[in-house]
Each structure stands twice: as C-alpha cells, then as structure tokens.
Write an enzyme that holds these catalytic residues in place. Structure first.
Site, short mmCIF file in Angstrom:
data_model
loop_
_atom_site.label_atom_id
_atom_site.label_comp_id
_atom_site.label_asym_id
_atom_site.label_seq_id
_atom_site.Cartn_x
_atom_site.Cartn_y
_atom_site.Cartn_z
N ARG A 244 0.82 -1.21 0.00
CA ARG A 244 0.00 0.00 0.00
C ARG A 244 0.86 1.26 0.00
NH1 ARG A 244 -4.52 -2.49 4.23
NH2 ARG A 244 -5.76 -3.52 2.59
N GLN A 280 -7.11 33.13 -12.53
CA GLN A 280 -7.12 32.68 -11.15
C GLN A 280 -7.79 31.31 -10.97
OE1 GLN A 280 -8.80 35.95 -8.91
NE2 GLN A 280 -6.80 36.91 -8.63
N GLU A 364 -4.94 -3.52 -4.44
CA GLU A 364 -4.28 -3.46 -3.13
C GLU A 364 -5.25 -2.96 -2.05
OE1 GLU A 364 -0.98 -4.10 -2.37
OE2 GLU A 364 0.00 -4.21 -4.32
N THR A 366 -9.56 -1.65 -2.05
CA THR A 366 -10.31 -0.50 -2.52
C THR A 366 -10.33 0.62 -1.48
OG1 THR A 366 -12.40 -1.26 -1.60
CG2 THR A 366 -11.83 -2.03 -3.83
#
Length: 383
Positions: A244, A280, A364, A366
C-alpha cells in the site's frame, strides 16, 4: 539496510534519467500496442528494478521502505504500466516469501525474482472473492506428499509473464472464512495450470492481467509457504502495508507528472490574449493539486520511516493508500480540465493518465476497504 546517502542519490538519479530518456518517449507506443518492449524489460533487469525490496543476501538491493518509496516517486513519473511490471516482484509477489517463507523457499525463488528472471504473481482474487478474501473457493486437497489444486483466479496482475504464483487456496473446507486458507508457491509451468485470454482493460495498457485456472494441478507439499497450513490470510495481510505504501508513492509520482504537464501547458496556451496560467481559476486548480500531492508525499515518507523503525503502520498505510489514490484521481481530473479539449485528445497523453490512475483506487484494497481498516483499527485502539 540503509544505503549511503551518495549511493541512494545515484540510484534515484539513474532511475529518474531512465524514466525521462527511455520510458516517457515510449508511453504512446506501449499504450497503442499493449506491450513493453523486450529491450526495456532487459534494461529494468540490468538496473536491479525487479529486486528493490528483496534482501541483498538473495540478490536484491534490500532497500528500506523509505528508500523504496523514493524510487517509486520516480517510477511514477511515467505510465504506470512500466512500474507494474516490476511491482509484483518488489511487493506482493515476493514479500510473502520474505516474511513467511522457509529458508529453502527463499533460496529457491528470491534470487531469480531479484534478477527479473522470475516474474512473481499474487493469485488471490476470484470471481466471488476479492475484497472478501476469506470467501475464496480455490481448493488445495492434501494427497500424500502432494496437494491437488482446483479453482480459478481472476484479474491476476502479470499472470501472462509469471514464472511463480503465490497462490491462496482453501486447505480446510470445514473451516469457514480466512482461517482455512493457506498460501502456496506454484511454478507457472506446472501441469494443470492454464491462462485465460488477456483482459481488455480501461487503462494501464502494457500491464497484463488474466484468469489463472488450476485443474487437478498437483504440487509437492514443500510448496506450502512456510510449511504451515491455515496461515495464508495472515501472510496476505502482512504484505499489504508495504504494498500500500509503494502504490501510494507511485500515485504521488503520477500526480507530480500531471501537475508539471498541466503547469507547462497553462503557461504556453493563451486565451483572451494571455496565458491560461494567469487566470485565477486555473491557478486554483494548480494550487489544489500541488497541495494535495505534497500532503500525500509527506504522508508516505513519514509512514515509511515509521515502518522502517519497526512500528505497526497498518492504519497509517491504509490512510496513505486511501488519500493518495483518491488524490491522484482528482489531480488527473483537473489536468484534463486545464488542458481543455487537448486533455480529451489522445495525442497529449492526459486522457491516458486519467484512465490509468482509476485503478489505484481499486487494487491493493479499494478505498472502501481502506476506510473499514482505518475505522476498525481506531475502534480497536480505543477499546
């Protein structure tokens, strides 16, 4: 083992140069042909990228988690398919052997994985077992000095290239849930194994997955990982923290690549007589992406350091995976928006990354699984 600062710097610069000069120019070709060229695979082997996390005594580089994360930041600067090729050898494909394998199993497989001669694959997911890994149905029946395997695994990363599967199967059909699951090291050329056709995926072309079918596949009892039944689910859980964190670092790298491309485009592209970067609302999207990617980078590095120091980082690793994978999705979405029509056109590569990063929120574990892990760990700690 921590590398000397100069050695680590040289490694990171070497990987960064490799990504810039050799991988980035091939991104469109790999996506179009769904294949990583053989010469690139050979170069990855030569650089030691298949063995980043494998201990030095077995031929790898033996990087710490912090060092591996820094390499993953660099590998994330290009199409995720390249990283995926070496990812299983450094993560879920090798870590089970490193953590729970016997010395004989380590000696047999890790040197080949470190060199890239063996591509490892993690065969856990099934049609009705993914997030709920404890419900898998693939069976491993003991028969004398052998086990006989039957079942089908789905969406298995690197299966078409694999030389070795870390297979999870039920050895005790009477034991409900995860406690009846064991892990096995199954060589890909074992009779009784067949592969389904490669999956046609939404993104990450060049990274291959397919079904793996086991039909009366007989393996020696010595293939049982660590020589103990019923430990498979625990092994799977042990390897996830590193996996992870690695994926989180890749997400950061991809986000930084997208931010850089978006900034360059915004400074070059003009509308209403001035560069997009002067508006911007464009600046706001750039700033949000920068702040979120920086936050994810800090999370990954801090958690990696804690893991290297021997702390339990299960909660923190899940936090990193959840935040970083969601973050890169938002960054990719803003990148498309900043590029406008160009972001939707394949020539610019932005739409490809938009599709590629969607997978990070699924494999790996959800996002929803990470939320459950985090919350349950919080409750357990407070009880």
């Amino acid at each position: 083992m921590t590398l000397p600062a100069e050695t680590l710097s040289q490694l990171l610069e070497s990987v960064s140069r490799f990504v810039r000069e050799q991988l980035v120019p091939l991104e469109h070709q790999v996506a179009e042909h769904d294949e990583i060229p053989a010469e690139i695979v050979a170069a990855m082997r030569e650089m030691g990228l298949f063995g980043l996390s494998i201990p030095e005594e077995y031929g790898g580089l033996g990087l710490t988690m912090e060092e591996e994360a820094q390499v993953a930041f660099e590998l994330g600067q290009t199409s995720p398919a390249f990283r995926s090729l070496v990812g299983t050898n450094n993560g879920i494909g090798s870590q089970g052997i490193i953590i729970d394998g016997s010395e004989e199993q380590k000696q047999r497989y890790l040197p080949g994985m470190a060199s890239g001669e063996i591509v490892g694959s993690f065969a856990l997911t099934e049609a009705e077992a993914g997030s709920d890994a404890g419900s898998l149905r693939t069976s491993a029946r003991r028969d004398g000095d052998s086990y006989v395997l039957n079942g089908t695994k789905r969406y298995i990363t690197n299966a078409p290239r694999a030389g070795l599967f870390t297979l999870f199967a039920r050895t005790n059909p009477q034991e409900a849930g995860a406690r009846g699951v064991s892990a096995f090291l199954v060589e890909a050329d074992t009779p009784g194994i067949s592969l389904g056709k490669p999956d046609q995926k939404m993104g990450q072309k060049g990274a291959h997955t397919c079904d793996v079918v086991f039909e009366d596949c007989r393996i020696p009892a010595t293939a049982l990982l660590g020589g103990r039944e019923g430990q498979g689910f625990r092994t799977a859980m042990k390897v996830l923290d590193r996996g992870r964190l690695h994926i989180s670092a890749v997400c950061v790298g991809v986000a930084e690549r997208l931010i850089r491309d978006s900034l360059r485009y915004a400074m070059e592209r003009k509308q209403f007589g001035q560069p997009l970067a002067e508006f911007q609302l464009i600046q706001a999207m750039l700033a949000d992406s920068k702040a979120e990617s920086y936050a994810a980078r800090c999370m990954v590095m801090e958690t990696a350091r804690r893991k290297d120091a021997g702390h339990d980082v299960g909660t923190e690793a899940a936090c990193c995976k959840m935040f970083a994978s969601e973050m890169v999705g938002r960054v990719a979405d803003r990148a498309v928006q900043i590029h406008g029509g160009a972001g939707y056109i394949a020539d610019y590569g932005i739409e490809r990354f938009y599709r590629d990063v969607r997978l990070f929120r699924i494999y790996e574990g959800t996002t929803q699984i990470q939320q459950i892990v985090i919350a349950r760990n919080m409750i357990r700690a407070a009880s």
